[in-house]
Scaffold this motif. Structure first.
Motif, mmCIF file in Angstrom:
data_model
loop_
_atom_site.group_PDB
_atom_site.id
_atom_site.type_symbol
_atom_site.label_atom_id
_atom_site.label_comp_id
_atom_site.label_asym_id
_atom_site.label_seq_id
_atom_site.Cartn_x
_atom_site.Cartn_y
_atom_site.Cartn_z
ATOM 1 N N VAL B 13 0.878 -1.107 0.284
ATOM 2 C CA VAL B 13 -0.011 0.074 -0.045
ATOM 3 C C VAL B 13 0.905 1.181 0.010
ATOM 4 N N PRO B 14 0.350 2.258 -0.545
ATOM 5 C CA PRO B 14 1.048 3.719 -0.356
ATOM 6 C C PRO B 14 1.123 3.937 1.060
ATOM 7 N N GLU B 15 2.023 5.016 1.191
ATOM 8 C CA GLU B 15 1.843 5.648 2.714
ATOM 9 C C GLU B 15 0.881 6.575 2.681
ATOM 10 N N GLY B 16 0.124 6.505 3.964
ATOM 11 C CA GLY B 16 -0.887 7.356 4.328
ATOM 12 C C GLY B 16 -2.260 6.517 3.915
ATOM 13 N N ALA B 17 -2.157 5.188 3.361
ATOM 14 C CA ALA B 17 -3.358 4.473 3.110
ATOM 15 C C ALA B 17 -3.738 3.892 4.420
ATOM 16 N N ILE B 18 -5.163 3.649 4.396
ATOM 17 C CA ILE B 18 -5.818 2.758 5.482
ATOM 18 C C ILE B 18 -5.689 1.155 4.922
ATOM 19 N N VAL B 19 -5.254 0.386 5.982
ATOM 20 C CA VAL B 19 -4.918 -1.099 5.710
ATOM 21 C C VAL B 19 -5.915 -1.784 6.595
ATOM 22 N N SER B 20 -6.388 -3.102 5.886
ATOM 23 C CA SER B 20 -7.185 -3.703 6.573
ATOM 24 C C SER B 20 -6.407 -5.227 6.336
ATOM 25 N N LEU B 21 -6.480 -5.973 7.531
ATOM 26 C CA LEU B 21 -5.920 -7.121 7.571
ATOM 27 C C LEU B 21 -6.696 -8.102 8.345
ATOM 28 N N ASN B 22 -7.244 -9.019 7.872
ATOM 29 C CA ASN B 22 -7.990 -10.043 8.465
ATOM 30 C C ASN B 22 -7.545 -11.594 8.678
ATOM 31 N N CYS B 23 -8.237 -12.013 9.405
ATOM 32 C CA CYS B 23 -8.246 -13.550 9.923
ATOM 33 C C CYS B 23 -9.755 -14.147 10.014
ATOM 34 N N THR B 24 -9.611 -15.508 9.722
ATOM 35 C CA THR B 24 -10.674 -16.263 10.237
ATOM 36 C C THR B 24 -10.308 -17.405 10.872
ATOM 37 N N TYR B 25 -11.326 -17.764 11.638
ATOM 38 C CA TYR B 25 -10.938 -18.905 12.418
ATOM 39 C C TYR B 25 -11.948 -19.976 12.711
ATOM 40 N N SER B 26 -11.805 -21.317 13.056
ATOM 41 C CA SER B 26 -13.065 -22.118 12.965
ATOM 42 C C SER B 26 -13.222 -22.559 14.429
ATOM 43 N N ASN B 27 -12.301 -22.468 15.489
ATOM 44 C CA ASN B 27 -12.698 -22.836 16.819
ATOM 45 C C ASN B 27 -13.656 -22.010 17.779
ATOM 46 N N SER B 28 -14.930 -22.416 17.707
ATOM 47 C CA SER B 28 -16.130 -21.635 18.571
ATOM 48 C C SER B 28 -15.534 -21.359 19.981
ATOM 49 N N ALA B 29 -14.517 -22.252 20.377
ATOM 50 C CA ALA B 29 -13.941 -21.915 21.979
ATOM 51 C C ALA B 29 -13.152 -20.815 22.105
ATOM 52 N N PHE B 30 -12.833 -20.188 21.128
ATOM 53 C CA PHE B 30 -11.855 -19.100 21.095
ATOM 54 C C PHE B 30 -12.406 -18.016 21.735
ATOM 55 N N GLN B 31 -12.071 -17.193 22.433
ATOM 56 C CA GLN B 31 -12.667 -15.962 23.380
ATOM 57 C C GLN B 31 -11.795 -14.667 23.461
ATOM 58 N N TYR B 32 -10.407 -15.178 23.048
ATOM 59 C CA TYR B 32 -9.609 -13.865 23.382
ATOM 60 C C TYR B 32 -8.946 -13.849 21.913
ATOM 61 N N PHE B 33 -8.619 -12.507 21.590
ATOM 62 C CA PHE B 33 -8.150 -12.567 20.323
ATOM 63 C C PHE B 33 -6.712 -11.255 20.262
ATOM 64 N N MET B 34 -5.732 -11.629 19.510
ATOM 65 C CA MET B 34 -4.731 -10.637 19.613
ATOM 66 C C MET B 34 -4.200 -10.591 18.133
ATOM 67 N N TRP B 35 -3.369 -9.448 18.060
ATOM 68 C CA TRP B 35 -2.659 -9.125 16.909
ATOM 69 C C TRP B 35 -1.136 -8.754 17.267
ATOM 70 N N TYR B 36 -0.388 -9.467 16.682
ATOM 71 C CA TYR B 36 1.046 -9.256 16.923
ATOM 72 C C TYR B 36 1.716 -8.489 15.500
ATOM 73 N N ARG B 37 2.709 -7.870 15.738
ATOM 74 C CA ARG B 37 3.436 -7.366 14.695
ATOM 75 C C ARG B 37 4.953 -8.026 14.736
ATOM 76 N N GLN B 38 5.461 -8.302 13.526
ATOM 77 C CA GLN B 38 6.747 -9.061 13.667
ATOM 78 C C GLN B 38 7.331 -8.639 12.598
ATOM 79 N N TYR B 39 8.727 -7.713 12.924
ATOM 80 C CA TYR B 39 9.630 -7.526 12.041
ATOM 81 C C TYR B 39 10.608 -8.512 11.978
#
Lengths: 110, 112
Positions: B13-39
């Motif tokens: 994307v170009p600098e200044g753009a709005i970025v949308s990152l997405n995940c899907t999951y299959s386990n209905s038991a998941f209750q907590y959700f996190m995003w990590y950034r990794q260089y």
């Protein structure tokens, strides 16, 4: 630095040798985790300690892998008779609620 | 099929753009959700931590969880070249000993 510390950062070893990694968690965190990450993949859970008790181990953790956390402080992960497939980044994390990761130990088995 | 899926990208994307990152999951038991950034060649860094459905905002970052569709999003406003990294989503259930299940990560490149 009060974050999770891992040592060494890099390790190159010959196939068949044993290696040991160390993790020093954030001091007030009672939970400690080991993960393995290969190139282009997300981290995969290996094992989990609450204080000194190892409460969970993944089936990824073969008999050649052993982890300890004596006295509930630092932890070590040992891999015996290393194989080329063990080459990966080994990540340690600690938590009280959310998990914080160290910088990892990159293992290369040649 | 993996429990948590992410498009590997790369997303450019170009600098200044709005970025949308997405995940899907299959386990209905998941209750907590996190995003990590990794260089590159670094450990994952926690960006956002949410419980159950809803939105959470922190500066330029907004995390969104829709449990009904098992869909997790991270929005980055006014993206910067320093945001260029791999973004990992992670999920956890209540009774999994705090074990995180990660997606494979999406590589983001923000071009000046």
């Amino acid at each position: 630095d009060t974050g999770v510390s891992q040592d060494p950062r890099h390790k190159i070893t010959k196939r068949g040798q044993n290696v040991t990694f160390r993790c020093d968690p954030i001091s007030e965190h009672n939970r400690l985790y080991w993960y393995r990450q290969t190139l282009g993949q997300g981290p995969e859970f290996l094992t989990y300690f609450q204080n000194e008790a190892q409460l969970e181990k993944s089936r990824l953790l073969s008999d050649r892998f052993s982890a300890e956390r004596p006295k509930g402080s630092f932890s070590t992960l040992e891999i015996q008779r290393t194989e080329q497939g063990d080459s990966a980044m080994y990540l340690c994390a600690s938590s009280f609620s959310e998990a914080f990761f160290g910088q990892g130990t990159r293992l290369t088995v040649v | 099929q993996k429990e948590v899926e992410q498009d590997p990208g790369p997303l450019s994307v170009p600098e200044g753009a709005i970025v949308s990152l997405n995940c899907t999951y299959s386990n209905s038991a998941f209750q907590y959700f996190m995003w990590y950034r990794q260089y590159s060649r670094k450990g994952p860094e926690l960006l956002m931590y949410t419980y159950s459905s809803g939105n959470k905002e922190d500066g330029r970052f907004t995390a969104q969880v829709d449990k009904s569709s098992k869909y997790i999003s991270l929005f980055i406003r006014d993206s910067q070249p320093s945001d260029s990294a791999t973004y990992l989503c992670a999920c956890r259930s209540l009774n999994a000993g705090n074990m995180l299940t990660f997606g494979g990560g999406t590589r983001l490149m923000v071009k000046p």
